[in-house]
Enzyme design. Structure first.
Site, PDB file in Angstrom:
ATOM      1  N   ARG A  58      -9.308  74.135 102.889  1.00 43.48           N
ATOM      2  CA  ARG A  58      -8.123  73.381 103.304  1.00 43.48           C
ATOM      3  C   ARG A  58      -6.925  74.302 103.537  1.00 43.48           C
ATOM      4  O   ARG A  58      -6.131  74.102 104.456  1.00 43.48           O
ATOM      5  CB  ARG A  58      -7.780  72.333 102.243  1.00 43.48           C
ATOM      6  CG  ARG A  58      -6.596  71.474 102.611  1.00 43.48           C
ATOM      7  CD  ARG A  58      -6.505  70.232 101.738  1.00 43.48           C
ATOM      8  NE  ARG A  58      -5.455  69.346 102.203  1.00 43.48           N
ATOM      9  CZ  ARG A  58      -4.388  69.019 101.481  1.00 43.48           C
ATOM     10  NH1 ARG A  58      -4.239  69.512 100.256  1.00 43.48           N
ATOM     11  NH2 ARG A  58      -3.484  68.201 101.967  1.00 43.48           N
ATOM     12  N   HIS A  62      -4.641  74.472 106.937  1.00 44.37           N
ATOM     13  CA  HIS A  62      -3.183  74.337 106.951  1.00 44.37           C
ATOM     14  C   HIS A  62      -2.529  75.568 107.558  1.00 44.37           C
ATOM     15  O   HIS A  62      -1.564  75.460 108.318  1.00 44.37           O
ATOM     16  CB  HIS A  62      -2.643  74.116 105.533  1.00 44.37           C
ATOM     17  CG  HIS A  62      -2.797  72.699 105.067  1.00 44.37           C
ATOM     18  ND1 HIS A  62      -1.990  72.118 104.122  1.00 44.37           N
ATOM     19  CD2 HIS A  62      -3.676  71.741 105.420  1.00 44.37           C
ATOM     20  CE1 HIS A  62      -2.361  70.867 103.918  1.00 44.37           C
ATOM     21  NE2 HIS A  62      -3.387  70.621 104.686  1.00 44.37           N
ATOM     22  N   ASN A  90       1.734  69.244 100.251  1.00 39.25           N
ATOM     23  CA  ASN A  90       1.082  70.403  99.638  1.00 39.25           C
ATOM     24  C   ASN A  90       0.205  70.001  98.467  1.00 39.25           C
ATOM     25  O   ASN A  90      -0.390  70.848  97.825  1.00 39.25           O
ATOM     26  CB  ASN A  90       2.127  71.434  99.185  1.00 39.25           C
ATOM     27  CG  ASN A  90       2.877  70.982  97.949  1.00 39.25           C
ATOM     28  OD1 ASN A  90       2.744  69.846  97.520  1.00 39.25           O
ATOM     29  ND2 ASN A  90       3.644  71.881  97.367  1.00 39.25           N
ATOM     30  N   HIS A 187     -14.209  67.455 105.080  1.00 44.36           N
ATOM     31  CA  HIS A 187     -14.050  66.463 104.004  1.00 44.36           C
ATOM     32  C   HIS A 187     -15.366  66.156 103.289  1.00 44.36           C
ATOM     33  O   HIS A 187     -15.450  65.188 102.547  1.00 44.36           O
ATOM     34  CB  HIS A 187     -13.380  65.189 104.548  1.00 44.36           C
ATOM     35  CG  HIS A 187     -11.950  65.412 104.946  1.00 44.36           C
ATOM     36  ND1 HIS A 187     -11.241  64.571 105.759  1.00 44.36           N
ATOM     37  CD2 HIS A 187     -11.090  66.424 104.614  1.00 44.36           C
ATOM     38  CE1 HIS A 187     -10.010  65.051 105.924  1.00 44.36           C
ATOM     39  NE2 HIS A 187      -9.897  66.172 105.239  1.00 44.36           N
TER      40      HIS A 187
HETATM   41  C1  HEM Z   1      -8.159  65.669 110.913  1.00 46.24           C
HETATM   42  C2  HEM Z   1      -7.029  65.759 110.253  1.00 46.24           C
HETATM   43  C3  HEM Z   1      -6.973  65.925 108.772  1.00 46.24           C
HETATM   44  C4  HEM Z   1      -6.265  65.156 107.911  1.00 46.24           C
HETATM   45  C5  HEM Z   1      -5.372  63.986 108.270  1.00 46.24           C
HETATM   46  C6  HEM Z   1      -6.543  65.643 106.587  1.00 46.24           C
HETATM   47  C7  HEM Z   1      -5.991  65.129 105.433  1.00 46.24           C
HETATM   48  C8  HEM Z   1      -6.330  65.498 104.160  1.00 46.24           C
HETATM   49  C9  HEM Z   1      -5.783  64.923 102.947  1.00 46.24           C
HETATM   50  C10 HEM Z   1      -4.707  63.855 102.903  1.00 46.24           C
HETATM   51  C11 HEM Z   1      -6.407  65.500 101.903  1.00 46.24           C
HETATM   52  C12 HEM Z   1      -6.221  65.180 100.429  1.00 46.24           C
HETATM   53  C13 HEM Z   1      -4.995  65.806  99.829  1.00 46.24           C
HETATM   54  C14 HEM Z   1      -4.809  65.282  98.442  1.00 46.24           C
HETATM   55  O1  HEM Z   1      -4.679  64.067  98.280  1.00 46.24           O
HETATM   56  O2  HEM Z   1      -4.820  66.077  97.474  1.00 46.24           O
HETATM   57  C15 HEM Z   1      -7.359  66.435 102.429  1.00 46.24           C
HETATM   58  C16 HEM Z   1      -8.186  67.210 101.665  1.00 46.24           C
HETATM   59  C17 HEM Z   1      -9.026  68.164 102.186  1.00 46.24           C
HETATM   60  N1  HEM Z   1      -9.145  68.523 103.512  1.00 46.24           N
HETATM   61 FE1  HEM Z   1      -8.339  67.557 105.082  1.00 46.24          FE
HETATM   62  N2  HEM Z   1      -7.407  66.695 106.659  1.00 46.24           N
HETATM   63  C18 HEM Z   1      -7.706  66.905 107.968  1.00 46.24           C
HETATM   64  C19 HEM Z   1      -8.503  67.900 108.476  1.00 46.24           C
HETATM   65  C20 HEM Z   1      -9.143  68.848 107.716  1.00 46.24           C
HETATM   66  C21 HEM Z   1      -9.786  70.019 108.238  1.00 46.24           C
HETATM   67  C22 HEM Z   1      -9.807  70.430 109.702  1.00 46.24           C
HETATM   68  C23 HEM Z   1     -10.329  70.672 107.185  1.00 46.24           C
HETATM   69  C24 HEM Z   1     -11.117  71.955 107.170  1.00 46.24           C
HETATM   70  C25 HEM Z   1     -12.001  72.278 108.103  1.00 46.24           C
HETATM   71  C26 HEM Z   1     -10.017  69.906 105.999  1.00 46.24           C
HETATM   72  C27 HEM Z   1     -10.446  70.201 104.724  1.00 46.24           C
HETATM   73  C28 HEM Z   1     -10.065  69.521 103.595  1.00 46.24           C
HETATM   74  C29 HEM Z   1     -10.587  69.825 102.275  1.00 46.24           C
HETATM   75  C30 HEM Z   1     -11.661  70.838 101.935  1.00 46.24           C
HETATM   76  C31 HEM Z   1      -9.921  68.980 101.384  1.00 46.24           C
HETATM   77  C32 HEM Z   1     -10.088  68.944  99.862  1.00 46.24           C
HETATM   78  C33 HEM Z   1      -9.107  69.917  99.247  1.00 46.24           C
HETATM   79  C34 HEM Z   1      -9.295  70.123  97.749  1.00 46.24           C
HETATM   80  O3  HEM Z   1     -10.110  69.466  97.120  1.00 46.24           O
HETATM   81  O4  HEM Z   1      -8.591  70.996  97.207  1.00 46.24           O
HETATM   82  N3  HEM Z   1      -9.278  68.813 106.356  1.00 46.24           N
HETATM   83  N4  HEM Z   1      -7.288  66.434 103.798  1.00 46.24           N
HETATM   84  C1  LIG Z   2       4.274  71.784  96.005  1.00 46.91           C
HETATM   85  O1  LIG Z   2       5.640  71.456  96.136  1.00 46.91           O
HETATM   86  C2  LIG Z   2       6.260  71.131  94.903  1.00 46.91           C
HETATM   87  C3  LIG Z   2       7.656  70.590  95.189  1.00 46.91           C
HETATM   88  O2  LIG Z   2       8.402  71.465  96.001  1.00 46.91           O
HETATM   89  C4  LIG Z   2       6.243  72.374  94.007  1.00 46.91           C
HETATM   90  O3  LIG Z   2       6.847  72.110  92.771  1.00 46.91           O
HETATM   91  C5  LIG Z   2       4.782  72.812  93.804  1.00 46.91           C
HETATM   92  O4  LIG Z   2       4.720  73.996  93.072  1.00 46.91           O
HETATM   93  C6  LIG Z   2       4.074  73.002  95.143  1.00 46.91           C
HETATM   94  N1  LIG Z   2       2.664  73.255  94.932  1.00 46.91           N
HETATM   95  C7  LIG Z   2       2.047  74.406  95.265  1.00 46.91           C
HETATM   96  C8  LIG Z   2       0.593  74.457  95.019  1.00 46.91           C
HETATM   97  O5  LIG Z   2       2.642  75.363  95.725  1.00 46.91           O
END
Ligand code: HEM
Ligand SMILES: *[C@@H]1O[C@H](CO)[C@@H](O)[C@H](O)[C@H]1NC(C)=O
Ligand SMILES: *[C@@H]1O[C@H](CO)[C@@H](O)[C@H](O)[C@H]1NC(C)=O
Length: 316
Positions: A58, A62, A90, A187
């Site tokens: 992820r 980003h 973030n 995902h």
């Molecule tokens: C298509 C548009 C995308 C949207 C709207 C999106 C949105 C999100 C959101 C909202 C989360 C969860 C954040 C949280 O609640 O902590 C997430 C997690 C994640 N996304 Fe996406 N994402 C997108 C595309 C991608 C792409 C292109 C990748 C990589 C190829 C990706 C890989 C991941 C991974 C691996 C996680 C899990 C992160 C973790 O467990 O630390 N996403 N994404």
């Molecule tokens: C995400 O943003 C918050 C608020 O600015 C900050 O306190 C936090 O450390 C940030 N998280 C990471 C993983 O950098």
């Protein structure tokens, strides 16, 4: 005529930017195997913490979606100047230390040669491979950027996006609908907090409490984990049923109404993307082939970084 010449010039310089990336980029400047030094750092961290691969994948996404893959996601805020890291979406960005450890190991053999952006691209590849997914050669030669702004995280696609918003976000970066579907397969790994899918399970619309495209029993279980006045810090759900395994379960579940985000569900609302979801649900091989192709494309978005950082958190 002048306009055509200008367009050609711009096109040619864009092409040269892209082709500047090369899988053997560090062959001469750093004959030690950069790829395997990074892989060792990712492997070591993953042994201690199974959430590391999802975080790295992820993080790379980003990075590439804001200012191109230039490691802008890694820079620290400076006083009041908040960096991307501290921008709004973030949540769950973590495991930055893994990139720092990899960078240290690389600096020890080739000081000042290998960019943080390349290290992150390699780490994302390793994250997928370590999770049982495909592997590929990563083109290298990215430069690190000097700018990171929290406000620019607004440029990331939101989990509430519909298909036209997703298509626009991806096409602005030269990515197609096929790239959108394949990369959404990321995902298959990781975790989401309640806030990321809240819109689907509480007050979905004026008439409906719950998104009717969600499988009803799946929606019930999500509401159990995430009540409307959620008090549990860090509550949420894994993104698919096998959140540390890089497989095609994400697409199978999506077809059953068991995806977390509106942006996942949106892939079923356009004939092109819906057909691709079905293909990838039917074939792990097709998914992997498409994913690799799209990852190389996404990780080759470079808007011209300037330097090789010595510490991934700080500009030189
Ligand atoms: C298509 C548009 C995308 C949207 C709207 C999106 C949105 C999100 C959101 C909202 C989360 C969860 C954040 C949280 O609640 O902590 C997430 C997690 C994640 N996304 Fe996406 N994402 C997108 C595309 C991608 C792409 C292109 C990748 C990589 C190829 C990706 C890989 C991941 C991974 C691996 C996680 C899990 C992160 C973790 O467990 O630390 N996403 N994404
Ligand atoms: C995400 O943003 C918050 C608020 O600015 C900050 O306190 C936090 O450390 C940030 N998280 C990471 C993983 O950098
Ligand atoms: C997606 O949302 C945007 C902004 O709300 C809207 O203008 C557009 O019509 C929507 N597209 C679809 C396909 O629903």
């Amino acid at each position: 005529m002048a306009t055509i010449a200008t367009v050609m010039l711009i096109t040619m310089s864009l092409a040269s930017l892209v082709s500047a990336l090369n899988v053997n980029y560090y062959e001469n400047a750093c004959p030690h195997n950069v790829d395997s030094i990074v892989a060792a750092a990712v492997h070591k961290a993953t042994m201690n913490d199974k959430t590391v691969p999802a975080a790295l994948l992820r993080m790379h996404f980003h990075d590439c979606f804001i200012r191109g893959c230039d490691a802008s996601v890694l820079l620290e805020s400076k006083g009041k100047k908040k960096a991307e890291k501290d921008g709004p979406p973030n949540i769950s960005l973590h495991a930055f230390y893994v990139i720092d450890n990899a960078k240290k190991a690389v600096e020890a053999v080739c000081p000042g040669v290998v960019s943080c952006a390349d290290i992150l691209a390699l780490a994302a590849r390793d994250a997928v491979a370590l999770s049982g997914g495909p592997t590929w050669d990563v083109p290298k030669g990215r430069k690190d950027g000097r700018i990171s702004k929290a406000t620019e995280t607004r440029q990331l696609p939101a989990p509430t996006f519909n298909i036209s918003q997703l298509q626009q976000s991806f096409s602005q970066r030269g990515l197609s609908l096929e790239d959108l579907v394949a990369l959404s397969g990321g995902h298959t790994l990781g975790f989401a907090h309640c806030s990321s899918f809240q819109n689907r399970i509480h007050k979905f619309s004026q008439k409906l409490e719950i998104d009717p495209s969600l499988n009803p029993s799946f929606a019930r279980s999500l509401r159990g984990i995430c009540p409307s006045h959620n008090k549990v810090k860090n509550a949420g759900s894994s993104l698919d049923s096998s959140s540390t395994l890089f497989d095609n379960a994400y697409y199978k579940l999506l077809l059953q109404g068991k995806s977390l985000f509106s942006s996942d569900q949106a892939l079923l609302t356009h004939p092109t993307t819906k057909a691709l979801v079905s293909n990838f649900a039917d074939s792990q091989e097709e998914f992997e082939r498409a994913f690799v192709k799209s990852m190389i494309k996404m990780s080759s978005i470079t808007n011209g970084g300037q330097e090789i950082r010595l510490n991934c958190k700080l500009v030189r």
